[in-house]
Design a protein around this motif. Sequence first.
Motif, PDB file in Angstrom:
ATOM      1  N   GLY A  44       2.997  60.357 -17.012  1.00  0.00           N
ATOM      2  CA  GLY A  44       2.434  59.105 -16.524  1.00  0.00           C
ATOM      3  C   GLY A  44       1.790  59.252 -15.158  1.00  0.00           C
ATOM      4  O   GLY A  44       0.717  58.690 -14.899  1.00  0.00           O
ATOM      5  N   ALA A  45       2.436  60.016 -14.267  1.00  0.00           N
ATOM      6  CA  ALA A  45       1.873  60.238 -12.929  1.00  0.00           C
ATOM      7  C   ALA A  45       0.568  61.016 -13.016  1.00  0.00           C
ATOM      8  O   ALA A  45      -0.402  60.714 -12.311  1.00  0.00           O
ATOM      9  CB  ALA A  45       2.880  60.983 -12.059  1.00  0.00           C
ATOM     10  N   LEU A  46       0.531  62.018 -13.895  1.00  0.00           N
ATOM     11  CA  LEU A  46      -0.708  62.783 -14.088  1.00  0.00           C
ATOM     12  C   LEU A  46      -1.799  61.891 -14.661  1.00  0.00           C
ATOM     13  O   LEU A  46      -2.968  61.985 -14.263  1.00  0.00           O
ATOM     14  CB  LEU A  46      -0.457  63.970 -15.016  1.00  0.00           C
ATOM     15  N   ALA A  47      -1.437  61.015 -15.581  1.00  0.00           N
ATOM     16  CA  ALA A  47      -2.411  60.085 -16.153  1.00  0.00           C
ATOM     17  C   ALA A  47      -3.018  59.211 -15.063  1.00  0.00           C
ATOM     18  O   ALA A  47      -4.231  58.955 -15.057  1.00  0.00           O
ATOM     19  CB  ALA A  47      -1.749  59.224 -17.224  1.00  0.00           C
ATOM     20  N   ASP A  48      -2.198  58.753 -14.135  1.00  0.00           N
ATOM     21  CA  ASP A  48      -2.711  57.954 -13.016  1.00  0.00           C
ATOM     22  C   ASP A  48      -3.685  58.760 -12.162  1.00  0.00           C
ATOM     23  O   ASP A  48      -4.718  58.237 -11.709  1.00  0.00           O
ATOM     24  CB  ASP A  48      -1.554  57.458 -12.149  1.00  0.00           C
ATOM     25  N   GLU A  49      -3.379  60.027 -11.938  1.00  0.00           N
ATOM     26  CA  GLU A  49      -4.278  60.894 -11.169  1.00  0.00           C
ATOM     27  C   GLU A  49      -5.620  61.044 -11.881  1.00  0.00           C
ATOM     28  O   GLU A  49      -6.686  60.989 -11.242  1.00  0.00           O
ATOM     29  CB  GLU A  49      -3.633  62.266 -10.970  1.00  0.00           C
ATOM     30  N   LEU A  50      -5.578  61.241 -13.177  1.00  0.00           N
ATOM     31  CA  LEU A  50      -6.811  61.389 -13.954  1.00  0.00           C
ATOM     32  C   LEU A  50      -7.616  60.088 -13.936  1.00  0.00           C
ATOM     33  O   LEU A  50      -8.848  60.111 -13.891  1.00  0.00           O
ATOM     34  CB  LEU A  50      -6.476  61.790 -15.388  1.00  0.00           C
ATOM     35  N   SER A  51      -6.915  58.958 -13.964  1.00  0.00           N
ATOM     36  CA  SER A  51      -7.587  57.664 -13.907  1.00  0.00           C
ATOM     37  C   SER A  51      -8.301  57.471 -12.573  1.00  0.00           C
ATOM     38  O   SER A  51      -9.425  56.951 -12.511  1.00  0.00           O
ATOM     39  CB  SER A  51      -6.574  56.539 -14.128  1.00  0.00           C
ATOM     40  N   GLN A  52      -7.663  57.912 -11.500  1.00  0.00           N
ATOM     41  CA  GLN A  52      -8.281  57.812 -10.176  1.00  0.00           C
ATOM     42  C   GLN A  52      -9.467  58.762 -10.050  1.00  0.00           C
ATOM     43  O   GLN A  52     -10.452  58.450  -9.364  1.00  0.00           O
ATOM     44  CB  GLN A  52      -7.236  58.117  -9.106  1.00  0.00           C
ATOM     45  N   LYS A  53      -9.384  59.894 -10.733  1.00  0.00           N
ATOM     46  CA  LYS A  53     -10.458  60.881 -10.695  1.00  0.00           C
ATOM     47  C   LYS A  53     -11.659  60.426 -11.519  1.00  0.00           C
ATOM     48  O   LYS A  53     -12.807  60.780 -11.216  1.00  0.00           O
ATOM     49  CB  LYS A  53      -9.940  62.225 -11.227  1.00  0.00           C
ATOM     50  N   GLN A  57     -13.419  55.060 -16.570  1.00  0.00           N
ATOM     51  CA  GLN A  57     -13.479  55.826 -17.813  1.00  0.00           C
ATOM     52  C   GLN A  57     -12.098  56.093 -18.407  1.00  0.00           C
ATOM     53  O   GLN A  57     -11.948  56.132 -19.626  1.00  0.00           O
ATOM     54  CB  GLN A  57     -14.180  57.168 -17.581  1.00  0.00           C
ATOM     55  N   ILE A  58     -11.117  56.307 -17.535  1.00  0.00           N
ATOM     56  CA  ILE A  58      -9.758  56.571 -18.000  1.00  0.00           C
ATOM     57  C   ILE A  58      -8.837  55.471 -17.471  1.00  0.00           C
ATOM     58  O   ILE A  58      -8.858  55.144 -16.274  1.00  0.00           O
ATOM     59  CB  ILE A  58      -9.261  57.945 -17.512  1.00  0.00           C
ATOM     60  N   PHE A  59      -8.048  54.912 -18.384  1.00  0.00           N
ATOM     61  CA  PHE A  59      -7.123  53.836 -18.036  1.00  0.00           C
ATOM     62  C   PHE A  59      -5.722  54.248 -18.478  1.00  0.00           C
ATOM     63  O   PHE A  59      -5.549  55.079 -19.371  1.00  0.00           O
ATOM     64  CB  PHE A  59      -7.542  52.535 -18.727  1.00  0.00           C
ATOM     65  N   VAL A  60      -4.727  53.669 -17.857  1.00  0.00           N
ATOM     66  CA  VAL A  60      -3.344  54.033 -18.158  1.00  0.00           C
ATOM     67  C   VAL A  60      -2.521  52.779 -18.415  1.00  0.00           C
ATOM     68  O   VAL A  60      -2.596  51.807 -17.654  1.00  0.00           O
ATOM     69  CB  VAL A  60      -2.707  54.840 -17.008  1.00  0.00           C
ATOM     70  N   LEU A  61      -1.762  52.810 -19.486  1.00  0.00           N
ATOM     71  CA  LEU A  61      -0.805  51.746 -19.789  1.00  0.00           C
ATOM     72  C   LEU A  61       0.588  52.360 -19.744  1.00  0.00           C
ATOM     73  O   LEU A  61       0.905  53.257 -20.534  1.00  0.00           O
ATOM     74  CB  LEU A  61      -1.081  51.147 -21.173  1.00  0.00           C
ATOM     75  N   HIS A  62       1.415  51.914 -18.816  1.00  0.00           N
ATOM     76  CA  HIS A  62       2.777  52.432 -18.678  1.00  0.00           C
ATOM     77  C   HIS A  62       3.749  51.530 -19.438  1.00  0.00           C
ATOM     78  O   HIS A  62       3.814  50.329 -19.188  1.00  0.00           O
ATOM     79  CB  HIS A  62       3.177  52.487 -17.205  1.00  0.00           C
TER      80      HIS A  62
END
Length: 233
Positions: A44-53, A57-62
């Motif tokens: 989940g933390a990596l997903a957030d990093e990718l979303s910020q990058k 384009q990339i969204f995260v649902l926790h």
Amino acid sequence: MHAIAVVPTYNERANLTELVEKIHQAAKGLHILIVDDNSPDGTGALADELSQKHPGQIFVLHREKKEGLGKAYVDGFNEVLKKDYEYILQMDADLSHDPAHLPRFFEQIKNHDLVVGSRYLQGISVVNWDLKRLIMSKLATNYVRFVTRMPFTDATSGFKCWRRAALEEIGYEDVFSSGYVFLVEMKYKAYRRGFRVTEVPIIFVERKSGNSKLDWRVIWEAIWGVLRLRLKY
């Protein structure tokens, strides 16, 4: 491209960055929603990093906990249908669903309501499975076809692309299955409603990192779940 891939994750940190890179290479403009079930390995933390990058384009649902593949997809569908996406993809996070196949999905979805990636449309297109796993998969597909009478060559495939209208109409929130039977149940609902469904050939590659979520409990759940499909619909 008004399309988004919904990707459920649980302990997929080792695969996630590579998956995102390959999706962007194969389908420029495709958005991604990562649905993470509070993975202990930090997915989940990596997903957030990718979303910020990749903003926009990339969204995260926790999600708070692991409740099954079906529930993760339902929550993901609810999220993406709040926006104006025309096409919604389902993909595994473990790189078994090669993004290189995405152009085939987008070509076929123009004239269909659901496109299914099949491992068996052109013989057997599976890499790095032992004989036991291959036999189990083929038996599962034959079992589903026998019980449900669906004509698809790969009834248990999880690599799919939906037209928005079909996904909204199908009643995905009313499914009873929460595990892998969800993949079959959604196809069956589309088939029974007369939606335009087609298959495209894919090459399925066994995960390189992490552990498979398949075990005997899941298998027994699938056996009884498929019978329940026939009784319910």
